[in-house]
Scaffold this motif. Structure first.
Motif, PDB file in Angstrom:
ATOM      1  N   ALA A 173      53.621  31.239 -27.516  1.00 45.06           N
ATOM      2  CA  ALA A 173      53.467  32.687 -27.644  1.00 45.06           C
ATOM      3  C   ALA A 173      52.773  33.053 -28.948  1.00 45.06           C
ATOM      4  O   ALA A 173      51.926  33.962 -28.979  1.00 45.06           O
ATOM      5  CB  ALA A 173      54.842  33.354 -27.572  1.00 45.06           C
ATOM      6  N   VAL A 174      53.108  32.346 -30.030  1.00 37.18           N
ATOM      7  CA  VAL A 174      52.457  32.616 -31.314  1.00 37.18           C
ATOM      8  C   VAL A 174      50.979  32.266 -31.243  1.00 37.18           C
ATOM      9  O   VAL A 174      50.119  33.008 -31.742  1.00 37.18           O
ATOM     10  CB  VAL A 174      53.158  31.831 -32.435  1.00 37.18           C
ATOM     11  CG1 VAL A 174      52.379  31.979 -33.748  1.00 37.18           C
ATOM     12  CG2 VAL A 174      54.591  32.323 -32.620  1.00 37.18           C
ATOM     13  N   LEU A 175      50.649  31.146 -30.612  1.00 35.11           N
ATOM     14  CA  LEU A 175      49.244  30.741 -30.478  1.00 35.11           C
ATOM     15  C   LEU A 175      48.443  31.720 -29.628  1.00 35.11           C
ATOM     16  O   LEU A 175      47.239  31.887 -29.821  1.00 35.11           O
ATOM     17  CB  LEU A 175      49.163  29.336 -29.887  1.00 35.11           C
ATOM     18  CG  LEU A 175      49.673  28.200 -30.786  1.00 35.11           C
ATOM     19  CD1 LEU A 175      49.632  26.872 -30.045  1.00 35.11           C
ATOM     20  CD2 LEU A 175      48.864  28.115 -32.081  1.00 35.11           C
ATOM     21  N   ASP A 176      49.105  32.375 -28.696  1.00 34.91           N
ATOM     22  CA  ASP A 176      48.436  33.365 -27.859  1.00 34.91           C
ATOM     23  C   ASP A 176      48.295  34.713 -28.547  1.00 34.91           C
ATOM     24  O   ASP A 176      47.748  35.657 -27.972  1.00 34.91           O
ATOM     25  CB  ASP A 176      49.198  33.561 -26.544  1.00 34.91           C
ATOM     26  CG  ASP A 176      49.074  32.346 -25.644  1.00 34.91           C
ATOM     27  OD1 ASP A 176      48.116  31.569 -25.832  1.00 34.91           O
ATOM     28  OD2 ASP A 176      49.933  32.174 -24.754  1.00 34.91           O
ATOM     29  N   GLY A 177      48.801  34.819 -29.776  1.00 40.43           N
ATOM     30  CA  GLY A 177      48.664  36.048 -30.544  1.00 40.43           C
ATOM     31  C   GLY A 177      49.753  37.066 -30.318  1.00 40.43           C
ATOM     32  O   GLY A 177      49.580  38.242 -30.663  1.00 40.43           O
ATOM     33  N   ALA A 178      50.880  36.659 -29.758  1.00 40.82           N
ATOM     34  CA  ALA A 178      51.972  37.596 -29.507  1.00 40.82           C
ATOM     35  C   ALA A 178      52.630  38.001 -30.822  1.00 40.82           C
ATOM     36  O   ALA A 178      52.823  37.170 -31.720  1.00 40.82           O
ATOM     37  CB  ALA A 178      53.008  36.966 -28.575  1.00 40.82           C
ATOM     38  N   GLY A 179      52.984  39.273 -30.929  1.00 41.22           N
ATOM     39  CA  GLY A 179      53.654  39.768 -32.116  1.00 41.22           C
ATOM     40  C   GLY A 179      55.152  39.500 -32.075  1.00 41.22           C
ATOM     41  O   GLY A 179      55.708  39.045 -31.073  1.00 41.22           O
ATOM     42  N   ARG A 180      55.822  39.815 -33.181  1.00 38.83           N
ATOM     43  CA  ARG A 180      57.254  39.533 -33.289  1.00 38.83           C
ATOM     44  C   ARG A 180      58.070  40.307 -32.258  1.00 38.83           C
ATOM     45  O   ARG A 180      58.942  39.744 -31.596  1.00 38.83           O
ATOM     46  CB  ARG A 180      57.732  39.855 -34.699  1.00 38.83           C
ATOM     47  CG  ARG A 180      57.119  38.961 -35.779  1.00 38.83           C
ATOM     48  CD  ARG A 180      57.499  39.455 -37.160  1.00 38.83           C
ATOM     49  NE  ARG A 180      56.919  38.617 -38.213  1.00 38.83           N
ATOM     50  CZ  ARG A 180      56.984  38.890 -39.508  1.00 38.83           C
ATOM     51  NH1 ARG A 180      57.629  39.995 -39.913  1.00 38.83           N
ATOM     52  NH2 ARG A 180      56.436  38.077 -40.397  1.00 38.83           N
ATOM     53  N   PHE A 181      57.781  41.612 -32.128  1.00 35.16           N
ATOM     54  CA  PHE A 181      58.570  42.411 -31.197  1.00 35.16           C
ATOM     55  C   PHE A 181      58.289  42.005 -29.750  1.00 35.16           C
ATOM     56  O   PHE A 181      59.187  42.078 -28.904  1.00 35.16           O
ATOM     57  CB  PHE A 181      58.272  43.899 -31.411  1.00 35.16           C
ATOM     58  CG  PHE A 181      58.856  44.453 -32.681  1.00 35.16           C
ATOM     59  CD1 PHE A 181      60.215  44.731 -32.772  1.00 35.16           C
ATOM     60  CD2 PHE A 181      58.056  44.682 -33.796  1.00 35.16           C
ATOM     61  CE1 PHE A 181      60.768  45.227 -33.943  1.00 35.16           C
ATOM     62  CE2 PHE A 181      58.604  45.182 -34.964  1.00 35.16           C
ATOM     63  CZ  PHE A 181      59.959  45.452 -35.033  1.00 35.16           C
TER      64      PHE A 181
END
Length: 276
Positions: A173-181
């Motif tokens: 998810a982080v690699l896909d650019g997803a934010g914290r929320f």
């Protein structure tokens, strides 16, 4: 050969478990049995069966003991305490599990220390603070302190559960650019439902059984919860054992019912980290 050699040990284990279950359930069965007896039936012995069930004991306890008021007050207190504690614990648990910020370890140690301090140690300052704020004999005096007391455990419980989640999913998810929320709302929360259900059950039981805070911060009968109401009910019906036990059943029945309904989620939440 392997199965036959393990059979005696398995049989012994089952016998022990059945004995423990019997020892655990017997007091509740005796409580239920006593609650449907008459005064004369009680004198015949603890295990003596009544000629017919006296369900009017529950009606007498409910009406004479004002349990309708106490029951409603307990619900009014439990729902916001559990909801707010789980929500805030989810946010703070996410922060301690995945984020880096100043004094992170210090704050986590303070939360851990907060779990170790008993309510008796701060109940007097809490009383004067509530009185200064004008919150004595209000629902806020029962709700706000219990939320504050629940947040340390909620934070540590959910942070530990979050650390057991698959790291590959979060990294993707982080690699896909997803934010914290987005990660919290779409990934973490769905995976944390068993742990959140377990936490909610713990908080429900603790809040429902809380006695000291209502006893000190509330002296108006209109705001008393079930455990506190049971104390005053016991003082009036000490000699009427069937009605007294009927009142006790009314107090503990919601706890047993809630556990029976959510026992699968409770077990799943406790064992969620074992199959990472």
């Amino acid at each position: 050969m392997g199965r036959s050699s393990n059979y005696p040990a398995a049989l012994f284990l089952r016998i022990v478990l059945w004995l423990l279950a019997f020892v655990t359930i017997t007091p509740f069965l005796l409580l239920l049995l006593t609650s449907i007896k008459s005064k004369a039936d009680v004198l015949k012995g603890a295990f003596a069966l009544p000629a017919y069930p006296h369900f009017e004991n529950y009606v007498d306890a409910w009406n004479a003991g004002h349990f309708n008021i106490y029951f409603w007050n307990s619900i009014v207190v439990v729902i916001p305490v559990v909801a707010a504690s789980v929500f805030l614990g989810l946010l703070t648990g996410f922060a301690f599990a995945y984020l880096s910020f100043p004094l992170r370890r210090t704050l986590f140690a303070i939360l851990t220390l907060g779990m170790m301090v008993p309510a008796e140690a701060f109940i007097i300052p809490l009383y004067y603070e509530m009185r200064y704020l004008g919150l004595i004999n209000t629902y806020a005096a029962l709700i706000i302190p219990q939320i504050a007391m629940s947040i340390p455990f909620s934070t540590i419980f959910l942070a530990s559960a979050m650390q057991q989640l698959p790291e590959e999913v979060l990294e993707a998810a982080v690699l896909d650019g997803a934010g914290r929320f987005y990660i919290l709302r779409k990934i973490v929360i769905p995976l944390m439902i068993p742990a959140m259900s377990t936490l909610a059950l713990f908080l429900f039981i603790w809040t429902w059984n809380e006695f000291l805070i209502p006893f000190i911060l509330v002296n108006d009968d209109a705001y008393r919860t079930l455990p506190l109401g049971m104390l005053f009910f016991q003082g009036r019906y000490t000699v009427n054992t069937p009605v007294l036990t009927a009142g006790a059943v009314i107090v503990i029945f919601p706890l047993i019912l809630t556990y029976l309904v959510f026992q699968r989620r409770f077990i799943a939440g406790l064992t969620a980290g074992a199959t990472k």
